[in-house]
Design a protein around this motif. Structure first.
Motif, short mmCIF file in Angstrom:
data_model
loop_
_atom_site.label_atom_id
_atom_site.label_comp_id
_atom_site.label_asym_id
_atom_site.label_seq_id
_atom_site.Cartn_x
_atom_site.Cartn_y
_atom_site.Cartn_z
N ARG A 44 -5.76 1.30 7.62
CA ARG A 44 -6.81 1.58 8.56
C ARG A 44 -4.74 2.07 9.87
O ARG A 44 -5.45 2.85 10.39
N ARG A 85 -6.73 -3.14 3.22
CA ARG A 85 -7.35 -2.61 3.84
C ARG A 85 -6.82 -1.79 5.76
O ARG A 85 -6.54 -1.25 6.43
N LYS A 86 -5.32 -3.04 5.89
CA LYS A 86 -4.86 -2.91 7.39
C LYS A 86 -3.85 -2.16 7.40
O LYS A 86 -3.85 -0.97 8.77
N PRO A 141 -11.83 -5.17 -3.91
CA PRO A 141 -11.83 -4.30 -3.07
C PRO A 141 -11.48 -3.27 -4.61
O PRO A 141 -10.04 -3.48 -5.29
N GLY A 143 -10.64 5.36 3.94
CA GLY A 143 -10.30 5.96 5.19
C GLY A 143 -10.64 7.17 5.89
O GLY A 143 -9.93 8.24 5.19
N LEU A 182 -13.93 3.07 7.91
CA LEU A 182 -13.37 2.82 6.12
C LEU A 182 -14.49 1.97 5.35
O LEU A 182 -15.57 1.47 5.64
N LEU A 225 -10.78 1.81 -1.32
CA LEU A 225 -10.93 2.24 -0.38
C LEU A 225 -11.22 3.42 -0.15
O LEU A 225 -9.98 3.88 -0.36
N THR A 284 1.01 -0.98 0.03
CA THR A 284 0.25 -0.51 0.25
C THR A 284 0.88 1.39 -0.08
O THR A 284 2.49 1.26 0.42
N GLU A 309 -15.31 0.19 1.57
CA GLU A 309 -14.43 -0.23 0.71
C GLU A 309 -15.66 -0.44 -0.79
O GLU A 309 -17.08 -1.44 0.01
#
Length: 155
Positions: free
Chosen positions: A31, A27-28, A104, A109, A44, A107, A8, A46
């Motif tokens: 975040r 996603r982790k 996904p 956030g 979040l 994303l 990412t 998605e």
């Protein structure tokens, strides 16, 4: 620049980032990049690849992006969200290339002191990303045809 373990983009600023990725979204990692000791809320969103659109069976999606403009405009959307809502940090990452069902595609956030601002800013960001960015979607259907489709915006 990409975080080597999490695949990412590494945030270029202390307030968040917008990025385009050819790789699966994490996603982790998103975040983790938005954790902030002053925030009590994290939202979040998605957006996933689904198996249908307007009565037709979809097998996969393909996104094409004019990356320089998408990144500039995406970062502008995040800046606008920070100015309109009481949020700490915001980030968004959109895929490009071929995606399978349930992957996904985007994303978003947002972290904030309170949940209301985080929810409102997240909705603002995804709606404007869909409306303003030069990202085109081609659906691949079960009958073997493909078609470029407009993204539904501002519903």
């Amino acid at each position: 620049m990409t975080h080597p373990e999490l695949n990412t983009p590494t945030p270029p600023s202390s307030t968040g980032y917008f990025a385009i990725s050819s790789e699966s979204l994490n996603r982790k990692a998103l975040r983790a990049s938005l954790q902030d000791v002053s925030s009590g809320a994290f939202v979040l969103f998605e957006g996933w690849v689904r198996d249908h659109n307007e009565g037709r069976k979809v097998l996969q999606l393909e996104y094409e992006v004019y990356e320089p403009l998408a990144i500039t405009e995406g970062n502008l959307i995040l800046q606008e969200a920070r100015e309109r809502f009481a949020i700490s940090l915001a980030a968004a990452v959109h895929r490009q290339g071929l995606l399978k069902l349930t992957e996904p595609a985007v994303l978003v956030g947002v972290s904030a002191a309170h949940r209301g601002a985080a929810f409102d800013a997240c909705r603002y960001i995804i709606d404007d990303v869909k409306a303003r960015l030069p990202i085109w979607k081609r659906e691949h259907y079960a009958d073997g045809t493909t078609e470029w489709v407009n993204c539904k915006v501002k519903d």
